[in-house]
Design a protein around this motif. Structure first.
Motif, PDB file in Angstrom:
ATOM      1  N   VAL A 255       0.841  -1.193   0.000  1.00 20.19           N
ATOM      2  CA  VAL A 255       0.000   0.000   0.000  1.00 20.19           C
ATOM      3  C   VAL A 255       0.876   1.242   0.000  1.00 20.19           C
ATOM      4  N   GLN A 256       0.245   2.371  -0.251  1.00 20.30           N
ATOM      5  CA  GLN A 256       0.961   3.638  -0.230  1.00 20.30           C
ATOM      6  C   GLN A 256       0.881   4.291   1.144  1.00 20.30           C
ATOM      7  N   THR A 257       1.789   5.183   1.386  1.00 23.53           N
ATOM      8  CA  THR A 257       1.780   5.942   2.639  1.00 23.53           C
ATOM      9  C   THR A 257       0.420   6.592   2.838  1.00 23.53           C
ATOM     10  N   GLY A 258      -0.075   6.479   4.063  1.00 23.79           N
ATOM     11  CA  GLY A 258      -1.367   7.062   4.393  1.00 23.79           C
ATOM     12  C   GLY A 258      -2.541   6.120   4.232  1.00 23.79           C
ATOM     13  N   SER A 259      -2.287   4.973   3.660  1.00 24.16           N
ATOM     14  CA  SER A 259      -3.350   3.993   3.435  1.00 24.16           C
ATOM     15  C   SER A 259      -3.670   3.218   4.705  1.00 24.16           C
ATOM     16  N   SER A 260      -4.674   2.365   4.574  1.00 24.14           N
ATOM     17  CA  SER A 260      -5.102   1.530   5.694  1.00 24.14           C
ATOM     18  C   SER A 260      -5.098   0.058   5.284  1.00 24.14           C
ATOM     19  N   LEU A 261      -4.890  -0.770   6.268  1.00 21.40           N
ATOM     20  CA  LEU A 261      -5.011  -2.219   6.104  1.00 21.40           C
ATOM     21  C   LEU A 261      -5.604  -2.784   7.380  1.00 21.40           C
ATOM     22  N   ARG A 262      -6.296  -3.887   7.234  1.00 19.03           N
ATOM     23  CA  ARG A 262      -6.771  -4.610   8.411  1.00 19.03           C
ATOM     24  C   ARG A 262      -6.217  -6.015   8.372  1.00 19.03           C
ATOM     25  N   LEU A 263      -5.429  -6.337   9.357  1.00 17.58           N
ATOM     26  CA  LEU A 263      -4.901  -7.682   9.484  1.00 17.58           C
ATOM     27  C   LEU A 263      -5.860  -8.523  10.310  1.00 17.58           C
ATOM     28  N   SER A 264      -5.948  -9.788   9.942  1.00 15.39           N
ATOM     29  CA  SER A 264      -6.778 -10.731  10.681  1.00 15.39           C
ATOM     30  C   SER A 264      -5.923 -11.894  11.149  1.00 15.39           C
ATOM     31  N   CYS A 265      -6.273 -12.414  12.282  1.00 16.20           N
ATOM     32  CA  CYS A 265      -5.608 -13.596  12.823  1.00 16.20           C
ATOM     33  C   CYS A 265      -6.708 -14.548  13.266  1.00 16.20           C
ATOM     34  N   VAL A 266      -6.861 -15.616  12.512  1.00 14.88           N
ATOM     35  CA  VAL A 266      -7.909 -16.588  12.791  1.00 14.88           C
ATOM     36  C   VAL A 266      -7.296 -17.789  13.491  1.00 14.88           C
TER      37      VAL A 266
ATOM     38  N   GLY B  60      -2.823   5.690  18.225  1.00 17.54           N
ATOM     39  CA  GLY B  60      -3.612   6.639  17.449  1.00 17.54           C
ATOM     40  C   GLY B  60      -3.760   6.246  15.993  1.00 17.54           C
ATOM     41  N   ARG B  61      -2.994   5.245  15.559  1.00 18.00           N
ATOM     42  CA  ARG B  61      -3.084   4.793  14.166  1.00 18.00           C
ATOM     43  C   ARG B  61      -3.555   3.339  14.068  1.00 18.00           C
ATOM     44  N   PHE B  62      -3.096   2.499  14.974  1.00 20.04           N
ATOM     45  CA  PHE B  62      -3.446   1.078  14.958  1.00 20.04           C
ATOM     46  C   PHE B  62      -4.428   0.775  16.081  1.00 20.04           C
ATOM     47  N   THR B  63      -5.374  -0.092  15.787  1.00 24.30           N
ATOM     48  CA  THR B  63      -6.350  -0.518  16.792  1.00 24.30           C
ATOM     49  C   THR B  63      -6.474  -2.027  16.763  1.00 24.30           C
ATOM     50  N   ILE B  64      -6.303  -2.620  17.917  1.00 23.62           N
ATOM     51  CA  ILE B  64      -6.467  -4.072  18.028  1.00 23.62           C
ATOM     52  C   ILE B  64      -7.853  -4.372  18.574  1.00 23.62           C
ATOM     53  N   SER B  65      -8.464  -5.424  18.064  1.00 21.77           N
ATOM     54  CA  SER B  65      -9.780  -5.824  18.541  1.00 21.77           C
ATOM     55  C   SER B  65      -9.909  -7.328  18.374  1.00 21.77           C
ATOM     56  N   ARG B  66     -10.919  -7.872  19.004  1.00 17.74           N
ATOM     57  CA  ARG B  66     -11.131  -9.308  18.912  1.00 17.74           C
ATOM     58  C   ARG B  66     -12.604  -9.619  18.771  1.00 17.74           C
TER      59      ARG B  66
ATOM     60  N   GLN C 207      -6.374  -3.155  12.972  1.00 18.49           N
ATOM     61  CA  GLN C 207      -6.706  -2.110  12.014  1.00 18.49           C
ATOM     62  C   GLN C 207      -5.565  -1.112  11.988  1.00 18.49           C
ATOM     63  N   MET C 208      -4.983  -0.950  10.831  1.00 18.21           N
ATOM     64  CA  MET C 208      -3.822  -0.067  10.689  1.00 18.21           C
ATOM     65  C   MET C 208      -4.181   1.080   9.760  1.00 18.21           C
ATOM     66  N   ASN C 209      -4.191   2.274  10.291  1.00 24.58           N
ATOM     67  CA  ASN C 209      -4.497   3.477   9.509  1.00 24.58           C
ATOM     68  C   ASN C 209      -3.256   4.355   9.408  1.00 24.58           C
ATOM     69  N   SER C 210      -3.308   5.259   8.476  1.00 26.46           N
ATOM     70  CA  SER C 210      -2.206   6.227   8.280  1.00 26.46           C
ATOM     71  C   SER C 210      -0.854   5.524   8.243  1.00 26.46           C
ATOM     72  N   LEU C 211      -0.777   4.513   7.439  1.00 25.35           N
ATOM     73  CA  LEU C 211       0.448   3.708   7.378  1.00 25.35           C
ATOM     74  C   LEU C 211       1.623   4.522   6.877  1.00 25.35           C
ATOM     75  N   LYS C 212       2.780   4.190   7.414  1.00 25.82           N
ATOM     76  CA  LYS C 212       4.031   4.863   7.070  1.00 25.82           C
ATOM     77  C   LYS C 212       5.036   3.831   6.551  1.00 25.82           C
TER      78      LYS C 212
ATOM     79  N   VAL D 270       3.482  -6.716   5.252  1.00 24.82           N
ATOM     80  CA  VAL D 270       2.935  -5.385   4.991  1.00 24.82           C
ATOM     81  C   VAL D 270       4.065  -4.524   4.425  1.00 24.82           C
ATOM     82  N   THR D 271       3.822  -3.969   3.256  1.00 28.39           N
ATOM     83  CA  THR D 271       4.808  -3.099   2.625  1.00 28.39           C
ATOM     84  C   THR D 271       4.156  -1.760   2.341  1.00 28.39           C
ATOM     85  N   VAL D 272       4.750  -0.708   2.868  1.00 28.19           N
ATOM     86  CA  VAL D 272       4.208   0.634   2.684  1.00 28.19           C
ATOM     87  C   VAL D 272       5.201   1.431   1.845  1.00 28.19           C
ATOM     88  N   SER D 273       4.755   1.841   0.682  1.00 28.55           N
ATOM     89  CA  SER D 273       5.620   2.598  -0.211  1.00 28.55           C
ATOM     90  C   SER D 273       5.477   4.090   0.048  1.00 28.55           C
ATOM     91  N   SER D 274       6.558   4.808  -0.157  1.00 26.80           N
ATOM     92  CA  SER D 274       6.546   6.263   0.087  1.00 26.80           C
ATOM     93  C   SER D 274       6.108   7.030  -1.146  1.00 26.80           C
TER      94      SER D 274
END
Length: 122
Positions: free
Chosen positions: A11-22, A65-71, A81-86, A118-122
């Motif tokens: 993803v690009q800088t500033g993007s979001s991703l949601r990781l899941s762990c099942v 402030g950027r990442f949120t963990i939940s279950r 949940q990862m927002n504003s990725l760098k 996770v790869t964040v491009s500048s």
């Protein structure tokens, strides 16, 4: 307990991703879950963890402030949940299961997933 992490990508800088762990093989209800990451050439570090109650959480200072963990125990799944990725968030992300939420002690986790990149491009 078997863990399957997914949701990584490029993803690009500033993007979001949601990781899941099942999880399979056992209910996560009584476990804490941690997300860790390992960047190229660096040691693995704790990113965020959540207690079995779903309320107690801890996070790495640089992701607050950027990442949120939940279950979702009904789905036996934990999310990051990862927002504003760098670019510095680029790493392989792992989920792990333990009895308590310890952010800085990998030895407290008994089961580990295979990791998702996770790869964040500048």
């Amino acid at each position: 307990v078997q863990l399957q992490a997914s949701g990584g990508g490029l993803v690009q800088t500033g993007s979001s991703l949601r990781l899941s762990c099942v999880a399979s093989g056992e209910s996560l209800d009584y476990y804490a879950i941690g997300w860790f990451r390992q960047a190229p050439g660096k040691e693995r570090e704790g990113v965020s963890c959540i207690g079995s109650d779903g309320e107690y959480t801890r996070s790495l200072e640089s992701v607050k402030g950027r990442f949120t963990i939940s279950r979702d125990d009904a789905k036996n799944t934990v999310y990051l949940q990862m927002n504003s990725l760098k670019p510095e968030d680029t790493a392989v992300y792992y989920c792990a299961v333990g009895l308590r939420c310890f952010l800085n002690n990998e030895d407290r986790y008994d089961y580990w997933g295979q990791g998702t990149l996770v790869t964040v491009s500048s």
